[in-house]
Design an enzyme around this catalytic site. Structure first.
Site, short mmCIF file in Angstrom:
data_model
loop_
_atom_site.label_atom_id
_atom_site.label_comp_id
_atom_site.label_asym_id
_atom_site.label_seq_id
_atom_site.Cartn_x
_atom_site.Cartn_y
_atom_site.Cartn_z
CG ASP A 240 -43.92 11.37 86.52
OD1 ASP A 240 -44.85 12.14 86.25
OD2 ASP A 240 -43.64 10.38 85.84
CG HIS A 334 -43.95 15.53 78.56
ND1 HIS A 334 -44.66 14.88 77.59
CD2 HIS A 334 -44.38 15.02 79.74
CE1 HIS A 334 -45.48 14.00 78.15
NE2 HIS A 334 -45.33 14.08 79.46
#
Length: 426
Positions: A240, A334
C-alpha cells in the site's frame, strides 16, 4: 490499495534514514546504549518481576530512539517525514468564551512543547516522566485549523476558500461527533511511550482554552521489521503506497504545498490535510479468494506488482487483455480508478496509520485506516479522486467512511515563532 485514497507509504517516498541525534538529549541517548547492552536485571535474583538481562554481547537497539526530526522547518514536520510506527490524531474545540487571544497563547504553548519534545527534552517541570529514558524516536507534532476555528476567533476573512466543507459522498457513513473540529493535532513517533507522552503534553497544554473533540490512535510497521526496506502493507494485506508522490519529483511541491506567494499569505508553505476514518470490512474481504482480492485492487497481493505484469514499480498497462479479450486490470479496479492520469492529474500525498479499536458486539473487528492525505488544494486533490471512487470502485463494498475532517496546516514556524503566528497576529 497501492494507488489510492486508501494508500499508505512507508516513507512517504524515500527509504528511512537514521541519523545520530544531537543536542540536549545526548546524555540520555548514551544511557540508552548502556541499557541496551546490559539489560534490565530486576528479578534476576529469582524475583517475579520477569525482566532478564540481555545476552552477553547483544547489540544495543538505539538507532530508532536516536532519530530526531527538527521542528523549525519550512513545512511543518509530520508531512514529508517517514511514516512512524505509532500515531495519534485528535482535534480540539475552543472552550466557550475563548477566542483569538487564547488560541494564540495555546499555539505558542503547543509549539514550544513540540520543539522541546521533538529534540528529546523530556524533563520539564511537571513532566510525567513517561518518556524520560527514551530518545526522540522520530517524534513529530503537526498543527492545523478547521473551518469552525475562524468564526470562533473572529478571523472569518482569513479563512481560505480551499477550507470550504468537503462535499457529501455516497459511501459516507459519518459520525459527526468524530469529525471536524477547531484545531487539529497529529502526533507520530517510533516508540509508543514517546507518542503517548506527547499526546498527554498536548492535552495538558490545552488547559482551559480548549477541550478534546475526538481522538484516534493508529500504528504502522516498526522500523527494521522487514529484512529490507519495502512499501508497507495495510490491514487487508495489500502492499500500500506504491504510487505515492515523492519529494524528489519536480512537481511535488506544486501538488502538495501552498506556494510562498500563495493566498492567503498566512498559508505560505502550508498544506491542506484531509483526515478520514475508513473502516475495513475485514470479515467480508477475507472471504474473497486471492484472485478476487487482486482483481478488486488491480495488483498482486504478494508483491504489489500490477496485474498487467512486472514488479511493484512497473507502469500499469491499462489496455492489456487476456486470451479471452478481457482487461487484465479490471475497469473498476481500485488501482486503475485512482491513478492521477485517470483523474485529470489529481494527486495527494497519503500518510496514514492503521487502526484497530477492538471487536464489536457481533464479533466484527473495528479496524481499518486513519487516512491522512496532503495537497495544495483539496478541490484538485482529494475531492475529484473520491468522487470517481464513489461512482464505481470495486473496493467500496469492503470499506466504510465513518469520520471526516479537513484542516488548513500552515507552514513551519521560524526560530522564535510559533505555528500559525502569521494568522493569529497578522
Amino acid at each position: 490499495m497501492a494507488d489510492t485514497s486508501l494508500s499508505q507509504t512507508g516513507t512517504p517516498g524515500e527509504p528511512r534514514v537514521e541519523s545520530a541525534a544531537s543536542g540536549t538529549g545526548i546524555s540520555r541517548r548514551r544511557l540508552l546504549g548502556t541499557a541496551g547492552a546490559t539489560g534490565l536485571v530486576l528479578g534476576a535474583a529469582g524475583g517475579a518481576v520477569g525482566y532478564a538481562s540481555a545476552p552477553s554481547g547483544a547489540t544495543p537497539l538505539t538507532s530508532v530512539g536516536a532519530t530526531e526530526v527538527p521542528f523549525h522547518v519550512k513545512h511543518q514536520p509530520g508531512i514529508t517525514d517517514p511514516l512512524q510506527s505509532r500515531g495519534h490524531l485528535l482535534t480540539f474545540d475552543l472552550a466557550p468564551g475563548a477566542g483569538r487571544k487564547e488560541a494564540a497563547a495555546l499555539l505558542r504553548r503547543w509549539s514550544d512543547t513540540a520543539r522541546r519534545l521533538m529534540a528529546g527534552e523530556f524533563g520539564a517541570e511537571g513532566d510525567s516522566d513517561v518518556a524520560r529514558d527514551a530518545g526522540p524516536s522520530s517524534l513529530t507534532l503537526t498543527f492545523g485549523f478547521g473551518h469552525s476555528f475562524f468564526a470562533r476567533t473572529g478571523l472569518e476573512k482569513q479563512r481560505p476558500a480551499a477550507l470550504d466543507p468537503l462535499p457529501a459522498f455516497s459511501s459516507d457513513r459519518l459520525d459527526r461527533t468524530r469529525s471536524d473540529g477547531d484545531l487539529w493535532v497529529q502526533i507520530g513517533a517510533d516508540d509508543a511511550l514517546v507518542a503517548f507522552h506527547a499526546l498527554r503534553a498536548v492535552q495538558r497544554d490545552a488547559g482551559a482554552a480548549a477541550r478534546v473533540r475526538w481522538q484516534m490512535n493508529g500504528f504502522n510497521r516498526s522500523p527494521g521489521a522487514t529484512a529490507r526496506p519495502m512499501t508497507t502493507r495495510n490491514l487487508m494485506g495489500q502492499v500500500d503506497g506504491t504510487r505515492n508522490p515523492k519529494p524528489a519529483e519536480p512537481d511535488f511541491d506544486e501538488r502538495i504545498f501552498v506556494p510562498a506567494q500563495g493566498e492567503p499569505a498566512w498559508m505560505a508553505n502550508g498544506s491542506y490535510v484531509v483526515v478520514r476514518r475508513i473502516r475495513m470490512l475485514l470479515d467480508d474481504w477475507e472471504k474473497l479468494s486471492l484472485r478476487k482480492q487482486e482483481g478488486v485492487i488491480g495488483r498482486r497481493k504478494a508483491d504489489g506488482a500490477p496485474l498487467s505484469g512486472g514488479d511493484e514499480t512497473t507502469e500499469m498497462d491499462l489496455e492489456k487483455t487476456d486470451a479471452e479479450g478481457n482487461l487484465v486490470v479490471p475497469v473498476n479496479a481500485h488501482a486503475r480508478i485512482t491513478r492521477p492520469d485517470q483523474n485529470g492529474g489529481a494527486a495527494m500525498l497519503r500518510r496514514p496509520f492503521s487502526y484497530h479499536d477492538g471487536i464489536d458486539a457481533d464479533g466484527t473487528p473495528d479496524a481499518g485506516l486513519l487516512f491522512v492525505c496532503w495537497q495544495a488544494d483539496p478541490l484538485r486533490g482529494f475531492v475529484p479522486v473520491q468522487r470517481k471512487l464513489d461512482r464505481g470502485d470495486a473496493l467500496t463494498p469492503f470499506i466504510r467512511h465513518e469520520a471526516s475532517g479537513l484542516f488548513a496546516v500552515p507552514g513551519g514556524a521560524a526560530e522564535g515563532e510559533y505555528v500559525g503566528q502569521a494568522l493569529l497576529e497578522g
